[in-house]
Write a protein that holds these residues in place. Structure first.
Motif, short mmCIF file in Angstrom:
data_model
loop_
_atom_site.label_atom_id
_atom_site.label_comp_id
_atom_site.label_asym_id
_atom_site.label_seq_id
_atom_site.Cartn_x
_atom_site.Cartn_y
_atom_site.Cartn_z
N ILE A 91 0.83 -1.20 0.00
CA ILE A 91 0.00 0.00 0.00
C ILE A 91 0.87 1.26 0.00
N HIS A 92 2.03 1.19 0.62
CA HIS A 92 2.94 2.34 0.71
C HIS A 92 4.30 1.99 0.09
N PRO A 93 4.35 1.62 -1.18
CA PRO A 93 5.63 1.25 -1.78
C PRO A 93 6.58 2.45 -1.80
N GLY A 94 7.79 2.23 -1.39
CA GLY A 94 8.80 3.28 -1.42
C GLY A 94 8.74 4.23 -0.23
N GLU A 95 7.71 4.14 0.59
CA GLU A 95 7.57 5.04 1.73
C GLU A 95 7.57 4.30 3.06
N LEU A 96 7.84 3.02 3.04
CA LEU A 96 7.81 2.23 4.25
C LEU A 96 8.79 2.74 5.31
N PRO A 97 10.01 3.16 4.95
CA PRO A 97 10.91 3.68 5.99
C PRO A 97 10.35 4.92 6.71
N GLN A 98 9.71 5.82 5.98
CA GLN A 98 9.12 7.01 6.59
C GLN A 98 7.96 6.62 7.52
N LEU A 99 7.15 5.67 7.07
CA LEU A 99 6.02 5.22 7.88
C LEU A 99 6.51 4.53 9.15
N GLU A 100 7.50 3.67 9.01
CA GLU A 100 8.06 2.98 10.18
C GLU A 100 8.65 3.99 11.17
N ASP A 101 9.29 5.04 10.66
CA ASP A 101 9.87 6.06 11.51
C ASP A 101 8.80 6.79 12.33
N VAL A 102 7.73 7.20 11.68
CA VAL A 102 6.69 7.94 12.40
C VAL A 102 5.97 7.03 13.40
N VAL A 103 5.73 5.78 13.05
CA VAL A 103 5.10 4.85 13.98
C VAL A 103 6.01 4.65 15.20
N GLY A 104 7.31 4.51 14.96
CA GLY A 104 8.26 4.37 16.07
C GLY A 104 8.23 5.57 17.00
N ARG A 105 8.18 6.77 16.43
CA ARG A 105 8.13 7.99 17.26
C ARG A 105 6.84 8.06 18.05
N VAL A 106 5.73 7.68 17.43
CA VAL A 106 4.44 7.69 18.13
C VAL A 106 4.48 6.72 19.32
N LEU A 107 5.05 5.55 19.10
CA LEU A 107 5.13 4.56 20.18
C LEU A 107 6.07 5.01 21.30
N LEU A 108 7.20 5.60 20.94
CA LEU A 108 8.17 6.04 21.95
C LEU A 108 7.66 7.21 22.77
N ARG A 109 7.06 8.17 22.11
CA ARG A 109 6.65 9.40 22.78
C ARG A 109 5.23 9.35 23.33
N GLY A 110 4.44 8.43 22.83
CA GLY A 110 3.06 8.35 23.28
C GLY A 110 2.21 9.52 22.82
N GLN A 111 2.67 10.22 21.79
CA GLN A 111 1.94 11.36 21.25
C GLN A 111 1.51 11.06 19.82
N GLY A 112 0.49 11.76 19.39
CA GLY A 112 0.03 11.61 18.02
C GLY A 112 0.98 12.28 17.04
N SER A 113 0.89 11.90 15.79
CA SER A 113 1.70 12.49 14.74
C SER A 113 0.95 12.36 13.41
N THR A 114 1.34 13.20 12.47
CA THR A 114 0.72 13.18 11.14
C THR A 114 1.81 13.09 10.09
N ILE A 115 1.53 12.35 9.02
CA ILE A 115 2.49 12.20 7.92
C ILE A 115 1.72 12.21 6.60
N THR A 116 2.33 12.78 5.58
CA THR A 116 1.76 12.77 4.23
C THR A 116 2.40 11.62 3.46
N LEU A 117 1.57 10.75 2.90
CA LEU A 117 2.04 9.58 2.16
C LEU A 117 1.24 9.42 0.87
N THR A 118 1.69 8.51 0.04
CA THR A 118 0.95 8.12 -1.15
C THR A 118 0.56 6.66 -0.98
#
Length: 86
Positions: free
Chosen positions: A17-44
């Motif tokens: 679903i997110h070809p070529g953007e998986l590293p960015q998605l994994e990064d934001v999910v990791g930050r959300v889990l570590l900080r316990g805060q919400g985040s927003t990202i623009t993807l295709t």
């Protein structure tokens, strides 16, 4: 929005679903889990038919019966991009 049934979506790898953007998605999910805060990202997203769809994803971490979970809401940004081009 993406053309998948719920069953298909649950069985489809995120990388499809997110070809070529998986590293960015994994990064934001990791930050959300570590900080316990919400985040927003623009993807295709890639639709079931193979079309590319501009989206915005908002993510939040929460606990459910001791498990850490991530909730993601995805919004189609096609109309927004079309307005910017005018």
């Amino acid at each position: 929005m993406l053309g998948y049934s719920l069953e298909e979506l649950l069985e489809t790898p995120v990388s499809r679903i997110h070809p070529g953007e998986l590293p960015q998605l994994e990064d934001v999910v990791g930050r959300v889990l570590l900080r316990g805060q919400g985040s927003t990202i623009t993807l295709t997203c890639r639709t079931r038919a193979g079309a590319r769809l501009p989206t915005e994803m908002a993510l939040w971490a929460f606990r459910d019966e001791g498990r850490v979970c991530v909730l993601a809401l995805i919004r189609d940004r096609s109309e927004h991009r079309a307005r910017l081009r005018r």
